[in-house]
Design an enzyme around this catalytic site. Structure first.
Site, PDB file in Angstrom:
ATOM      1  CB  VAL A  14      -0.932   0.007   1.235  1.00  0.00           C
ATOM      2  CG1 VAL A  14      -1.778   1.259   1.254  1.00  0.00           C
ATOM      3  CG2 VAL A  14      -1.815  -1.217   1.226  1.00  0.00           C
ATOM      4  CB  SER A 130       5.646  10.353   9.153  1.00  0.00           C
ATOM      5  OG  SER A 130       4.491  10.344   9.975  1.00  0.00           O
ATOM      6  CE  LYS A 184       7.781   7.800  10.557  1.00  0.00           C
ATOM      7  NZ  LYS A 184       7.399   6.481  10.864  1.00  0.00           N
ATOM      8  CG  HIS A 187       7.342  11.182  13.696  1.00  0.00           C
ATOM      9  ND1 HIS A 187       6.529  10.059  13.586  1.00  0.00           N
ATOM     10  CD2 HIS A 187       6.614  12.208  13.177  1.00  0.00           C
ATOM     11  CE1 HIS A 187       5.373  10.397  13.026  1.00  0.00           C
ATOM     12  NE2 HIS A 187       5.407  11.698  12.771  1.00  0.00           N
ATOM     13  CG  ASN A 188       7.115   6.189  14.515  1.00  0.00           C
ATOM     14  OD1 ASN A 188       7.042   7.181  13.798  1.00  0.00           O
ATOM     15  ND2 ASN A 188       6.909   4.979  14.060  1.00  0.00           N
ATOM     16  CD  GLU A 191       2.754   7.378  15.261  1.00  0.00           C
ATOM     17  OE1 GLU A 191       3.312   7.954  14.304  1.00  0.00           O
ATOM     18  OE2 GLU A 191       2.524   6.150  15.259  1.00  0.00           O
ATOM     19  NE  ARG A 289       0.847   2.177  21.434  1.00  0.00           N
ATOM     20  CZ  ARG A 289       0.944   2.492  20.155  1.00  0.00           C
ATOM     21  NH1 ARG A 289       1.249   1.579  19.255  1.00  0.00           N
ATOM     22  NH2 ARG A 289       0.740   3.723  19.744  1.00  0.00           N
TER      23      ARG A 289
HETATM   24  C1  6PG Z   1       3.847   7.155  10.519  1.00  0.00           C
HETATM   25  C2  6PG Z   1       3.647   6.053  11.535  1.00  0.00           C
HETATM   26  C3  6PG Z   1       3.972   4.704  11.005  1.00  0.00           C
HETATM   27  C4  6PG Z   1       3.846   3.588  12.043  1.00  0.00           C
HETATM   28  C5  6PG Z   1       2.480   3.374  12.570  1.00  0.00           C
HETATM   29  C6  6PG Z   1       2.315   2.125  13.437  1.00  0.00           C
HETATM   30  O1  6PG Z   1       4.582   8.071  10.872  1.00  0.00           O
HETATM   31  O2  6PG Z   1       3.254   7.123   9.444  1.00  0.00           O
HETATM   32  O3  6PG Z   1       4.486   6.295  12.624  1.00  0.00           O
HETATM   33  O4  6PG Z   1       5.302   4.735  10.535  1.00  0.00           O
HETATM   34  O5  6PG Z   1       4.267   2.427  11.440  1.00  0.00           O
HETATM   35  O6  6PG Z   1       2.060   4.460  13.293  1.00  0.00           O
HETATM   36  O7  6PG Z   1       3.164   2.094  14.535  1.00  0.00           O
HETATM   37  P1  6PG Z   1       2.889   1.041  15.711  1.00  0.00           P
HETATM   38  O8  6PG Z   1       2.448  -0.240  15.066  1.00  0.00           O
HETATM   39  O9  6PG Z   1       4.172   0.854  16.428  1.00  0.00           O
HETATM   40  O10 6PG Z   1       1.815   1.651  16.538  1.00  0.00           O
END
Ligand code: 6PG
Length: 469
Positions: A14, A130, A184, A187-188, A191, A289
């Site tokens: 995808v 991202s 990145k 960043h996560n 997130e 989590r």
């Molecule tokens: C992005 C996201 C992506 C990530 C998902 C799932 O920036 O587009 O960070 O890269 O793979 O958010 O992350 P988890 O499976 O660890 O929640």
């Protein structure tokens, strides 16, 4: 057609398919490669014109189709597959060609691959991408790291396909080696923190305020129109509005409360520990989590212990406090992530420009938020800023919202509603802004049982005491 296509992409899942279509939409001829015949066919069909987008299952045909220096992006799952794809490509490439890993690879893997390929004269980039599938198609935020000279070949394509914030591309060369993957990863981590915070505020609004999903939708939508404007708050409001296909209810109420993870949040926490940089809001988001995964144990334990019934609240006041607390905690999550980046930059020689990073996060990526415009400005004003909390521009934002965070945390504690992200954010703030912490006692204890020595407030030197009388 030999050596004509501007850009190559391996991995037509995808993300890969969307990214390559985005490249072609921006006027670059692109060639895809995947072992799966169906995916190759589907791309050629969707591309419409093979002089614009073509694809093959054969690596040799794919490599020969690309203009030199070849620019080949991999959008394949992180881990061994990346190494396998690289091994397949290397014998077919020429010196000066460029491989870009667009996945969430662990940064030390990127360093290893970069060194390995450098020996062969091939440039390697770790470039975080991202924005999910939609971002890949319409404009992601891209975080590339690698050779600065080689980046010049990639730059026009990345700048064209990336998201734009008021016309400015959400991509920039970030630094050498694994700088892009590292950024990145953090960043996560941020997130994870923001997602945890938005979900626990939902919990308190629902359990204490009794908000219905329709009211939650309206509340998050209203917040998204204000200073909390962000992708995550926006999609949260939409989630509350989603009806379920299988029942008459709202979908969110039927989703199992076990959150999965692919590891980037955990890596952020682990590496922050290695660096000695506190990121408790990210740590707790990972732990939550993990706790969520223990559904069976949680269910058993729930039967063993009583929980207070949440005391009545003034709904409007709760919503207002929640908005302030969420804003406060979002700031703490960004502050911790940026702090980690500042330290990692020193440790790994990335020479990161934090203002530039905040800038390319303003659109396209999952953590995009109005706050990032303020963060960009804060680092522009003071590039060596150690922590956002030390930025004069943030002092007022924090001062005006911290009391609401305190009230909400104390309400949650008294009423048995877990607010771990928010309370950790608050504790981080209280500790980081305390001139004196009780860790003098820890030093005394260490010296007591292990002669580990201590320093003093009133004079220079290293001291040891025979504590036992
Ligand atoms: C992005 C996201 C992506 C990530 C998902 C799932 O920036 O587009 O960070 O890269 O793979 O958010 O992350 P988890 O499976 O660890 O929640």
């Amino acid at each position: 057609m030999t050596n004509t296509y501007d850009f190559g992409l391996v991995g037509l899942g995808v993300m890969g398919r969307n990214f390559i279509l985005n490249v072609a939409d921006n006027g670059f001829n692109a060639y895809g490669n995947d072992l799966d015949e169906e995916k190759v066919k589907a791309l050629i069909e969707e591309g419409g014109d093979v002089s614009r987008i073509n694809a093959s299952t054969d690596a040799k045909t794919f490599v020969e189709a690309l203009a030199v220096p070849r620019k080949i992006m991999l959008l394949v799952p992180a881990g061994k597959i990346v190494d396998a794809v690289i091994e397949g490509l290397v014998p077919l490439l020429d010196e000066g060609d460029i491989i870009i890993d667009g996945g969430n690879s662990f940064f030390t893997d990127t360093d290893r691959r970069e060194a390995y390929l450098k020996d062969k004269g091939i440039n390697f980039f770790g470039a975080g991408v991202s924005g999910g599938a939609k971002g890949a198609r319409l404009g992601p935020s891209i975080m590339p790291g690698g050779s600065k000279e080689a980046y010049q070949h990639v730059k026009p394509i990345f700048e064209a396909v990336s998201a734009k914030y008021k016309g400015e591309p959400c991509v920039a060369y970030l630094g050498p080696k694994s700088a892009g993957n590292y950024v990145k990863m953090v960043h996560n981590g941020i997130e994870y923190g923001l997602m945890q915070l938005t979900s626990e505020i939902y919990d308190v609004l629902k359990k204490a305020g009794g908000l219905t999903n329709a009211e939650l939708h309206d509340t998050y939508a209203a917040w998204n129109a204000g200073r909390l404007q962000s992708f995550l708050v926006e999609i949260t409001s939409e989630i509350f509005d989603q009806k379920d296909d299988l029942t008459n209810g709202d979908l969110v109420d039927f989703i199992l409360d076990k959150a999965k993870q692919k590891g980037t949040g955990k890596w952020t926490s682990q590496n922050a520990m290695d660096l000695g940089i506190p990121v408790p809001t990210i740590d707790i988001a990972v732990s939550m989590r993990e706790i969520s995964a223990l559904k069976g144990e949680r269910t058993k334990a729930d039967e063993l212990y009583d929980r207070p019934t949440p005391s009545a609240v003034d709904k409007a006041k709760l919503i207002d406090q929640s908005e302030q607390a969420l804003y406060f905690a979002f700031i703490m999550a960004y502050a911790q992530g940026m702090h980690q980046l500042a330290d990692a930059s020193q440790e790994y020689g990335y020479e990161l420009d934090l203002g530039e990073i905040a800038k390319i996060w303003r659109a396209g990526c999952i953590i995009r938020a109005a706050l990032l415009a303020d963060i960009t400005e804060a680092y522009k004003a003071e590039p060596a800023l150690q922590n956002l909390l030390l930025s004069p521009a943030f002092v007022e934002k924090v001062k005006s919202t911290v009391d609401a965070a305190r009230e909400l945390v104390s309400y949650g504690a008294t009423n048995g509603i877990p607010l771990p992200g928010l309370s950790n954010a608050l504790t981080y703030f209280d500790a980081y802004t305390s001139q004196r912490l009780p860790l003098n006692l820890i030093q005394a204890q260490r010296d007591y049982f292990g002669s580990h020595t201590y320093e003093r407030l009133d004079r220079e030197g290293i001291f040891h005491t025979e504590w036992e009388k």
